[in-house]
Design an enzyme around this catalytic site. Structure first.
Site, PDB file in Angstrom:
ATOM      1  N   CYS A 125       1.018  -1.285   0.143  1.00 57.09           N
ATOM      2  CA  CYS A 125      -0.140  -0.016   0.043  1.00 57.09           C
ATOM      3  C   CYS A 125       0.820   1.246   0.032  1.00 57.09           C
ATOM      4  O   CYS A 125       1.499   1.608  -1.121  1.00 57.09           O
ATOM      5  CB  CYS A 125      -0.841  -0.051   1.302  1.00 57.09           C
ATOM      6  SG  CYS A 125      -2.213   1.039   1.220  1.00 57.09           S
ATOM      7  N   HIS A 145      -3.511  -5.509   1.121  1.00 56.82           N
ATOM      8  CA  HIS A 145      -2.619  -5.766   2.065  1.00 56.82           C
ATOM      9  C   HIS A 145      -2.710  -7.176   2.569  1.00 56.82           C
ATOM     10  O   HIS A 145      -3.639  -7.877   3.064  1.00 56.82           O
ATOM     11  CB  HIS A 145      -3.632  -5.108   3.359  1.00 56.82           C
ATOM     12  CG  HIS A 145      -3.192  -3.596   3.223  1.00 56.82           C
ATOM     13  ND1 HIS A 145      -2.374  -2.854   4.075  1.00 56.82           N
ATOM     14  CD2 HIS A 145      -4.015  -2.714   2.565  1.00 56.82           C
ATOM     15  CE1 HIS A 145      -2.299  -1.620   3.920  1.00 56.82           C
ATOM     16  NE2 HIS A 145      -3.439  -1.381   3.202  1.00 56.82           N
ATOM     17  N   GLU A 179      -0.618  -8.773   5.129  1.00 55.51           N
ATOM     18  CA  GLU A 179      -0.761  -8.766   6.327  1.00 55.51           C
ATOM     19  C   GLU A 179      -2.110  -8.683   7.208  1.00 55.51           C
ATOM     20  O   GLU A 179      -2.169  -8.996   8.259  1.00 55.51           O
ATOM     21  CB  GLU A 179       0.210  -7.875   7.137  1.00 55.51           C
ATOM     22  CG  GLU A 179      -0.093  -6.259   7.198  1.00 55.51           C
ATOM     23  CD  GLU A 179      -0.520  -5.412   6.060  1.00 55.51           C
ATOM     24  OE1 GLU A 179      -0.335  -6.101   4.946  1.00 55.51           O
ATOM     25  OE2 GLU A 179      -1.185  -4.440   6.223  1.00 55.51           O
TER      26      GLU A 179
END
Lengths: 265, 1012
Positions: A96, A213, A215
């Site tokens: 990002c 994302h 994560e």
């Protein structure tokens, strides 16, 4: 087995550092969280690890353009170490805002010296920030080792400036290179990105920048449809295109980071 | 004060002098500008204070500064940089004219308004090795074509392109030439006066005048208490010793006024009330609403709630999470600032409550935000007044402020609500809540307490002190100089605060913080003044307090509410390490004084004492108010109409109603997942469109115990009875949490009262009634809290939510927001509200009675019904505990509370969220209407609203066990889930059937709210 080491940058408005740390740990890394100022004081620290993660967030409040000022800051003092790091085939992953920083640094889509900047990440087509889970497809022609074993994946996007654009007068070979190195595409248009591109790598494939994302999807209870998975739901399986099944499959974000660990091991 | 300066006026006040060294830069797209529509471009002003820039527009391309600016400001693929000296700006206007534009406008911030973009450019320039003395300001250059007129440009774009309270906006006709153009917004302040003596040896009338003219907001009793204090012999002796006059200095009065303000001391909640119940004809005395109805039930419940670590003491209530971590939660309001400048108001609101959490215990890390807005829905029927911003401007500004505040700080906005009622035309309510976690032990000390020691150093960390927020709104009405810094409105700086946050958490973990609190209302005078109680004294050395610009008076420095500042105490031993750490985090941290035990709050300048106030007096010397309250049941006539027979259309209208329809457009613009903790998001399900009742997060990565966050409010019932309103708000918050899997035994609550002025004055003639409404609301709250055994751990009140200009008086409906948090033992036990599989059975759980009173359906049909919904509190508490048991057994596939729009809307939402279908048997619910007037009215069953009702689904094979499990409760099978894509309500008895396609339900529900 010795765990590969990772550096996770934080400070200056980065804000996904903690979950990126936790995700890398789950993926098999030994991660260290390091403040931007500290890395700039001792750039050599970079060469002690195998992966550098630039997490998401709003570095410098996203003022001027997202990723801009952090890139200026890193470029002043880290450029040499960073090039050396990439030269040695270690991994850089920008998520990002981290992706935006890599583009601003001129490391994507090309880490060749003197490569001309060829892409920008601009404001989403509807001028709005968007937090939504999206379906993504990995490239079938250029299989990045980051996406080994993955074809259709689900991840959240959370950005206001994720629309990948190329200059109006870009030549065909540039376009070809960009398309070749786009390793992840949105299944349907979400932000107006050129060719629905969601992620890019450099030529060698060891620098990865992506808007979604990874994560944020390392446990199944992060998926927006996970509460369905507690019960058999034949009617949804075909719709969702994935089996929402906590016991069998690895969440897609974790898969990507585990692949990263595999690459450097 | 002129808010925008027209070009003509401007010529006379601010001509760009020859030799003026301001450079103007504009970022231009490479592909040129099309004059078919309005263009906006980033523009910057660069100047130096005392030196002349060597760079000129002509040579800048070749200079270091020029190259740096290009690198920093441009996307070189798409943009190029234009540069000119300010007095040559006509070169640009000429070029724009040639491109076919008719007008240009320049926008810049008023002097002293936080300019985050400019700060970043400046920091980037310094990173590139450029000198610190270059000043930067940012703005926007607009270009309009000839279809616009100059007057239109100013009027139509007000609040869209510029906000007169924060921005300067100047238009230029491109066919004319101007002597000067908008120049750098330099702050100008005359040199400040030294502290003045204010004599209080005057008549009562004059005491009142002093309070009024100095904007102290103190009443006569309070002024007299201050007068008495200064006449005390001991006080006189101490003052003589410090070479202070016998009379107070202005700075001392200001400190007392801040400390005694309603905002800080909650005088109404702490006052004595004579409560007359005119219905029953008896009078009672209430000694503090706060003690009687808020604190007392919590203390009673604390005997069985050993997890409450700190209540009503710190910036937030603190609850034990596990053996290592504690959880804290606080909700604040920022109503008045949001009414004035919605973006800045909401942004500083959210950043402010984040700091509350950061300043809890030894520093807690914010992990989520929750935001509740009460607005007037934009419509033609709203009152119009020059001092009332357009309703839509308020909506958009607040939404954007919360977006920037949450997203840029990396704190997920996980939960919220938007409630529309025309009464909020008086003032929008902006509730900003934040939860955080903190370690129970920090370097062998309790992390949930403060440990400030005598001789600890006072550190101010973060932003600098400016005129911001001094005397708030009242001050802004005074005539100001062109360069006077704006004090009424503040714009937050989430980036600086994020740095501050990272720094504080690191400093805490290194054991460098002995105490911490935030700087909010009252600034240093409040933060240091309050912390001083820990050691019984503190001294601030004003010479050391860093300011944004010179020229601030001493009292202004002490009471300034400039944002992004924390007050920290640290030992002399740790001071240097703290300073080094701050440097690494790019945070300014300055020693500004020391804590001691001399019993005084003291301010010095040049080693001379300029304020000396006894701490005991400062914090406990406020005279107690005594107010009267009178309760008389409002006289509301029933006006129930006959049942509408187009029930499908009624349902679709309700789903499209602004209090019920989808909040997706707003939710998507808030990052609700950052930090990676989310388990139940605002929108769940296979299509991410199931609106969840509460948020669920997993606060610690390594442990799957979850936290549910929910809220409840019922202002639509205030006009009937605030007692019931409170009970329903509490019930809604708890019911929402239970619906996602929260264990009701673990729930704690926050109360936030927003009230119209409840103090009787001739101009506020129904003040006694409003105070009675407050009393009854508190009584209802206490009853509900005790019945549910859910302690209140923190709260806040905002008591002046009115608009009054002498002629027009508007008041908000009395509003109580209840925020609930509680535990879910494992993430796997969390559930979402949408239906899950076909063949599942749909049940209605019930504790209480529904009603049309205050319902969206009744208001849509313009009915007023004077028969309030009710709740059997004891039964509800048992029912929720039982439901939780069933959830832990994994029996419950979905649970959804019945709220706005009644049972029909609740079921419609479950269907929309799942994209399945459902068959509902209306006959199964025919016992719902208990009043004769409603019997056999299907519209009552479908659309009546109230507490205690939940829609749940289970797998068909569990039916027998399930019904046996609930045999002592009201648990009715009302239908089945199917995959028809149709929602149908049928009654065999009346041979009626209403069928609606999901696509229609969805379309109605997706009706957009009027947000940009």
């Amino acid at each position: 087995m010795i765990k590969p080491k990772a550096l996770v940058l934080y400070g200056d408005g980065i804000n996904c550092d903690n979950e990126t740390m936790w995700a890398l740990l789950q993926a098999g890394f030994a991660p260290t969280r390091l403040h931007v100022s500290e890395l700039l004081e001792t750039p050599k620290k970079l060469l002690t690890v195998q992966l550098l993660a630039l997490p998401g967030g709003f570095s410098f409040g996203d003022e001027i353009a997202s990723g801009k000022v952090l890139a200026v800051k890193l470029k002043e003092k880290l450029q040499t170490a960073l090039m050396e790091f990439i030269e040695k085939d270690y991994l850089v992953i920008g998520i990002c805002n981290g992706f935006q920083v890599l583009v601003q640094l001129g490391l994507l889509p090309s880490t060749e010296p003197n490569a001309k900047k060829s892409v920008s990440l601009c404001q989403n087509e509807n001028n709005k920030f968007v937090n939504k889970w999206v379906e993504l497809e990995t490239s079938s022609s250029n299989k990045s080792p980051f996406f080994e074993g993955l074809t259709t994946i689900h991840l959240p996007i959370r950005h206001g400036e994720g629309r990948l654009t190329i200059p109006k007068n870009a030549d065909l070979s540039t376009i070809k290179t960009i398309k070749k190195q786009s390793v992840l595409r949105y299944s349907s248009d979400i932000n107006g990105s050129f060719d629905r591109i969601a992620a890019l790598t450099n030529e060698k494939g060891n620098v990865l920048g992506l808007m979604p994302h990874p994560e944020a999807f390392i446990r199944w209870t992060q998926h927006p449809a996970w509460t369905l998975s507690k019960y058999p739901n034949p009617s949804y399986e075909s719709d969702l295109k994935i089996t929402v099944s906590p016991s069998f499959a690895v969440p897609h974000g974790l898969s990507i980071l585990m692949n990263a660990a595999k690459i450097v091991r | 004060m002129t808010f925008f300066t027209s070009s003509k006026e401007f010529e006379t006040v601010n001509t760009n002098e020859p030799g003026n060294n301001t450079l103007c830069l504009a970022v231009m797209p490479k592909h040129g500008l099309k004059n078919t529509h309005t263009i906006s471009l980033p523009i910057y002003w660069l100047k130096t204070d005392d030196k002349t820039l060597e760079e000129t527009a002509d040579n800048i391309e070749r200079t270091e500064l020029g190259l740096a600016l290009k690198e920093i400001l441009l996307d070189t693929l798409q943009e190029e940089l234009w540069c000119t000296e300010i007095n040559c700006l006509h070169k640009w206007t000429k070029a724009f004219k040639e491109m076919g534009f008719a007008y240009m406008a320049l926008r810049q911030y008023l002097p002293g308004v936080t300019d985050n973009l400019a700060h970043t450019v400046k920091e980037a320039l310094v990173l590139k090795g450029l000198p610190e003395f270059v000043q930067v300001a940012s703005g926007t250059l607009f270009l309009f074509n000839s279809q616009n007129s100059e007057e239109d440009i100013k009027e139509k774009n007000k609040y869209i392109f510029f906000h007169p309270i924060t921005d300067k906006f100047v238009t230029y006709d491109l066919t004319k030439t101007y002597k000067g153009y908008l120049d750098f917004p330099s702050v100008y302040l005359p040199s400040p006066k030294a502290p003045q003596i204010v004599s209080l040896n005057v008549s009562d009338k004059e005491l009142e005048d002093i309070s009024k003219t100095r904007l102290l907001a103190l009443n006569l009793e309070e002024m007299k208490a201050i007068k008495n204090y200064f006449q005390n012999a001991q006080v006189k002796a101490a003052r003589e010793l410090h070479k202070l006059p016998n009379e107070p200095l202005d700075i001392e009065l200001e400190i007392i006024a801040q400390t005694w303000s309603e905002h800080c001391k909650h005088k109404i909640f702490n006052c004595d009330i004579v409560y007359k119940d005119l219905e029953k004809g008896h009078t009672s005395e209430i000694n503090s609403l706060y003690k009687t109805y808020i604190k007392s039930p919590t203390y009673k419940l604390m005997e069985n709630r050993t997890d409450l670590l700190s209540v009503f003491e710190d910036n937030a209530g603190i609850v034990r999470w596990n053996n290592e971590w504690a959880f804290c939660f606080k909700v604040e309001t920022h109503n008045s600032p949001s009414a004035l400048e919605p973006y800045g108001g909401a942004l500083t609101g959210i950043l402010g409550v984040n700091r509350d959490i950061l300043g809890t215990g030894l520093g807690a890390k914010p992990i989520f935000n929750t935001d509740i807005f009460c607005f007037a829905y934009p419509s033609q029927n709203l009152p119009v007044h020059p001092k009332l911003l357009p309703a839509k401007t308020i909506l958009d500004g607040v939404r954007k402020g919360v977006q920037d505040g949450g997203n840029k700080s990396g704190i997920a906005t996980v939960n919220g609500a938007i409630y529309f009622h025309p009464g909020y035309r008086a003032k929008p309510l902006v509730f900003c809540g934040t939860g955080g976690i903190l370690p129970i032990t920090v370097h062998r000390k309790q992390g949930f307490a403060k440990h400030t020691q005598i001789s600890d150093i006072i550190i101010m960390a973060g932003g600098r002190v400016g005129k911001d927020g001094i005397h708030g709104a009242t001050f802004s009405s005074e005539a100001l100089h062109e360069g006077s810094p704006n004090s009424a409105v503040q714009i937050g700086d989430p980036f600086t605060q994020k740095r501050l946050l990272d720094f504080v958490i690191e400093a805490r973990d290194r054991g460098l913080i002995s105490g911490i609190t935030d700087n909010g209302a009252g600034g240093l005078s409040s933060s240091v003044g309050e912390m001083a109680q820990l050691t019984n004294g503190a001294t601030i050395e004003l010479d050391n307090v860093p300011t944004k610009y010179p020229g601030l008076a001493d009292y202004e420095i002490v009471i300034s509410e400039s944002q992004e500042r924390m007050t920290i105490s640290t030992s002399a031993h740790n001071y240097h390490e703290l300073k080094r750490l701050a440097e690494r985090y790019n945070i300014e941290a300055t020693a500004i004084g020391t804590f001691h035990s001399r019993g005084y709050f003291e301010i010095t300048r040049n080693n001379k004492t300029i304020a000396l106030l006894d701490l005991e007096f400062l914090h406990k010397g406020t005279p107690k108010l005594r107010l009267e309250a009178e309760w008389k049941k409002p006289n509301i006539n029933d006006s129930l109409g006959p049942q509408n027979n187009d029930l499908d259309k009624q349902l679709l209208s309700l789903l499209a109603h602004h209090n019920i329809c989808s909040r997706e457009t707003i939710i998507r613009q808030y990052d609700h997942e950052v930090q990676g903790l989310s388990v139940i998001k605002p929108l769940m399900g296979p299509k991410q469109q199931a609106p969840c009742d509460a948020a669920v997060i997993q606060p610690l990565y390594e442990e799957d115990t979850c936290l549910a966050i929910s809220n409840g409010l019922a202002p639509q019932l205030s006009e009937y009875d605030t007692y019931t309103m409170s009970i329903i708000a509490v019930d809604e918050a708890i019911r929402n949490a239970v619906c996602v899997g929260c264990d009701p035994k673990t729930i704690t609550l926050l109360d936030n009262f927003c009230w119209p002025d409840p103090v009787y004055t001739p101009s506020n003639s129904d003040g006694k009634y409003k105070l009675a409404q407050l009393v009854r609301s508190c009584q209802g709250l206490e009853e509900a809290v005790l019945a549910f055994r859910t302690p209140l751990i923190s709260g806040k009140d905002s008591m002046k939510n009115d608009f009054a200009d002498g002629n027009l008086r508007l008041s908000i409906p009395p509003t109580l927001l209840i925020s609930a948090t509680g535990k879910i033992p494992h993430a796997q036990s969390a559930i979402s509200m949408e239906f899950k599989s076909r063949e599942d059975l749909i049940y209605l759980l019930k504790a209480g009675d529904l009603s049309f009173t205050g319902s969206q359906y009744a208001s849509m049909n313009n009915w007023q019904i004077n028969h309030l919904p009710s709740l059997d509190l004891k039964l509800a508490a048992k029912l929720y505990a039982k439901l939780h048991e069933a959830i832990l057994l994994q029996w419950v596939k979905s649970a959804h509370d019945v709220s706005d729009g009644g049972i029909a809307c609740a079921i419609a939402e479950c269907v929309i969220g799942s994209e399945l279908g459902a068959d509902i048997n209306l006959d199964s619910m025919k016992n719902l209407p208990i009043e004769r007037a409603y019997v056999s009215r299907h519209d009552f069953i479908l659309f009546a609203e109230g507490p205690g009702h939940i829609i749940v689904t289970i797998a068909r094979e569990l039916q027998l066990e399930w019904e046996d499990f609930w045999r002592e409760y009201s648990c009715t099978l009302i239908g089945t889930v199917n995959h028809s894509g149709i929602l149908s309500f049928t009654s065999a008895e009346t041979k009626t059937s209403t069928k609606i396609k999901i696509s229609e339900l969805f379309k109605a529900w997706q009706t957009p709210l009027p947000f940009d």
